[in-house]
Design an enzyme around this catalytic site. Structure first.
Site, PDB file in Angstrom:
ATOM      1  N   GLN A  69      10.734   0.890  -1.489  1.00 25.01           N
ATOM      2  CA  GLN A  69      10.416   1.272  -2.864  1.00 25.01           C
ATOM      3  C   GLN A  69      10.885   2.693  -3.191  1.00 25.01           C
ATOM      4  O   GLN A  69      10.530   3.234  -4.232  1.00 25.01           O
ATOM      5  CB  GLN A  69       8.904   1.166  -3.104  1.00 25.01           C
ATOM      6  CG  GLN A  69       8.355  -0.221  -2.854  1.00 25.01           C
ATOM      7  CD  GLN A  69       6.888  -0.356  -3.201  1.00 25.01           C
ATOM      8  OE1 GLN A  69       6.504  -1.190  -4.010  1.00 25.01           O
ATOM      9  NE2 GLN A  69       6.040   0.443  -2.591  1.00 25.01           N
ATOM     10  N   ASP A  77      -6.163  -2.434   1.011  1.00 24.67           N
ATOM     11  CA  ASP A  77      -6.422  -3.072   2.302  1.00 24.67           C
ATOM     12  C   ASP A  77      -7.911  -3.316   2.532  1.00 24.67           C
ATOM     13  O   ASP A  77      -8.311  -4.361   3.054  1.00 24.67           O
ATOM     14  CB  ASP A  77      -5.830  -2.243   3.444  1.00 24.67           C
ATOM     15  CG  ASP A  77      -6.192  -0.762   3.387  1.00 24.67           C
ATOM     16  OD1 ASP A  77      -6.882  -0.331   2.437  1.00 24.67           O
ATOM     17  OD2 ASP A  77      -5.775  -0.018   4.295  1.00 24.67           O
TER      18      ASP A  77
END
Length: 608
Positions: free
Chosen positions: A198, A362
């Protein structure tokens, strides 16, 4: 003497290495011995030498294998070559929950061959591990290819898709993928590596990238996309791993900036394959600056109080792996994504991660999986090295995402009592204001505003918000990290002890009142990073605070008008939070299926 023929049809569970692939890692994490020359896969013992694998990476986590798998026994095999007249003694040992050691077997070998020892997994339910010790007598002995095997097929004989998300760390990404691809035993278990780039410094331009492509061939799926943060990078990899037409695999998510021990990944995949029910399997985080120290042996959350750093029963924080043996089994609530294996069944059941951009993606996913019946095991002999959290200052742009995303996660997964949540937020942001961190308070207030606005704030995956938050922080001088040489040396005032937890709110109110009434100490003081607490800094008109990274300082100065304005806004937002908690919880919970759907992520990825 005993030397049974090895059974090459058995399933490999873990290997015993005697040293790291990286010289900077302390060898005693792998093996501890005297008069021993330790290499990665081989140890040479001189006459009279002793070697123990009662170490962090040397142990077999028997308590976890007994609790979560149906294996009744495992086999230890190792190849040996004794010089003329030399004898190799191999002793298998075990511990219990209290760390008491018991012998299991003793075998002696001469000549050359393969030593084979059986270890029953039958007295470890509450805790304990197994390992082997070696001794050479009468001459030198070489030992190699030590391995732990199962005489059984896995419950799920399934390969793994590795997902690595990277942003402008091409060297780190190449090293991490290379650690996986370069290990032959581990590479056999890898179906694909999805490397999601990215950044603007492309991994594909790194000189080492061609070598990765040669090693992995068409198993390497290199993807470029706009920066959607860690959650967008990991979600893209999970999305690709579970695309229609791809083989069914588990998914292993890994940070790009870790120092990877490939053996840890092999152990995670072994454990996941043999677990009687699908479960998440995580590695522990070891510190990059102190390579023998464990960040936390396992973690859980207290979403009702917006906390993710809770040690569950028997867990320990910051212990030295050379001194502390993890004999007590710990029930983890989740495992962070420096390295975590997610079973395909869990992904099919709960969908993709939340589009949080960064932070809490997460944790929220682990909590969501837990609620759907997929627990997490954090293996105590599987670890990767990750940048130390205490060397990262929390006063940065990511605090916005941390505050917004913990509120969303709490609304989705906890009782979300408005009174408790509002009080927790008031205390947290109040500490930033009293601690003269007005830039951080501003973006945390923005996080609270955006949470109150509802799910539409996640519509773009965070790209626009990142730019907005960075622009907002530039308006506050206290966010700027300066070279220490720019600032005259003010006096250092020792920090007082922390207030007792039951008095913290009272002390916070007292400090705020003292500031408003002009009763702060005049002049400027110097404060070290670990002393820069609100109850200390808030006593002074100005403080030069060392940044946690130890690369510079920040100047914090009391501003009465700004403090009052932020305090009033905090009170108003917390009142709204308390009053509308039930409606907010309902809105966020109802939005989860759409936010985590493949269709929403396809829109964010701009996938046709």
């Amino acid at each position: 003497m005993s030397d049974r023929q090895p059974n090459r049809t058995k399933t490999l569970l873990q290997r015993t290495f005697f040293a790291s692939e990286t010289p900077r890692i302390e060898p005693a994490l792998y093996a501890d011995g005297t008069a021993v020359r330790a290499e990665r896969d081989r140890a040479v013992l001189s006459d009279g030498a002793r070697l123990s694998t009662d170490t962090y990476f040397g142990r077999f986590a028997a308590t976890y294998w007994q609790r979560y798998t149906d294996l009744a026994a495992v086999t230890v095999e190792l190849d040996y070559d004794c010089s003329d007249g030399a004898t190799l003694t191999v002793q298998t040992r075990a511990s219990d929950i209290s760390g008491r050691v018991r012998p299991l077997s003793v075998e002696r070998f001469t000549g050359a061959g393969t030593a084979v020892m059986d270890v029953r997994i039958d007295r470890f339910l509450d805790g304990g591990a197994a390992w082997f010790d070696l001794a050479a007598d009468g001459g030198s002995v070489s030992v190699s290819a030590a391995r732990w095997l199962a005489d059984a097929a896995p419950v799920r004989d399934r390969r793994v898709s590795v997902v690595i998300c990277t942003f402008n760390r091409p060297d780190d990404a190449v090293a991490t993928v290379g650690a996986v691809a370069g290990d032959a035993d581990l590479a056999e278990r890898v179906e694909a590596v999805h490397l999601v780039d990215q950044g603007t410094a492309r991994v594909s331009d790194n000189p080492g990238f061609a070598g990765l492509a040669d090693l992995l061939g068409d198993r390497l799926n290199y993807l470029n996309q706009a920066n959607l943060g860690g959650s967008g990078g990991f979600s893209r990899g999970i999305y690709e791993s579970t695309a229609q037409g791809r083989p069914v695999t588990d998914v292993l998510v890994m940070d790009d900036d870790i120092l990877c021990e490939p053996e840890s990944i092999l152990r995670m995949t072994s454990f996941a394959q043999f677990a009687r029910k699908p479960m998440l399997v995580g590695a522990q985080m070891l510190l990059l600056s102190e390579t023998t120290r464990i960040h936390m042996t396992a973690e859980t959350d207290d979403l009702a109080h917006l906390d993710c750093t809770v040690p569950p029963p028997n867990a320990r924080r910051g212990v030295d792996a050379l001194e502390f043996r993890q004999d007590k089994r710990v029930i983890a609530g989740y495992n962070a994504w420096w390295s975590c294996l997610i079973p395909r069944e869990a992904i099919d059941a709960v969908g993709l991660p939340m589009p949080y951009f960064i932070k809490w993606d997460d944790i929220e996913y682990g909590v969501r999986c837990r609620g759907a019946g997929f627990p997490t095991a954090t293996l105590p002999n599987a670890g990767v090295w990750h940048a130390d959290f205490h060397l990262k200052d929390i006063d940065d742009w990511s605090s916005y995402f941390g505050q917004r995303n913990v509120l969303i996660s709490s609304a989705i997964h906890s009782a979300f009592d408005g009174k408790t949540i509002a009080a927790t937020m008031a205390k947290h942001i109040g500490e930033s204001i009293v601690g003269l961190k007005y830039g951080q308070a501003a973006i945390e207030l923005e996080a609270l505003r955006d949470f109150l606005a509802g799910p539409y704030v996640l519509a773009d995956g965070g790209r626009a918000k990142l730019a907005e938050i960075n622009a907002m922080r530039r308006d506050f001088d206290d966010t700027r990290v300066r070279p220490a040489s720019e600032i005259a040396d003010p006096p250092v005032i020792p920090s007082p002890p922390a207030p007792a937890p039951k008095w913290e709110r009272g002390v916070l109110v007292k400090r705020a009142a003292q500031q408003i009434l002009g009763r702060t100490a005049p002049g400027q003081i110097a404060v070290g990073a670990f002393d820069a607490t609100w109850w200390h800094v808030g006593r002074f008109a100005s403080a030069v605070v060392t940044d946690a990274s130890q690369t510079g300082v920040r100047v914090r100065t009391y501003d009465r008008a700004l403090s009052l304005a932020q305090g009033r806004e905090l009170a108003a937002l917390c009142w709204e939070l308390r009053k509308h908690a039930p409606e907010l919880q309902r809105a966020w919970r109802e939005a989860v299926p759409q936010l985590t759907s493949r269709e929403n992520w396809e829109r964010l990825f701009a996938v046709d």
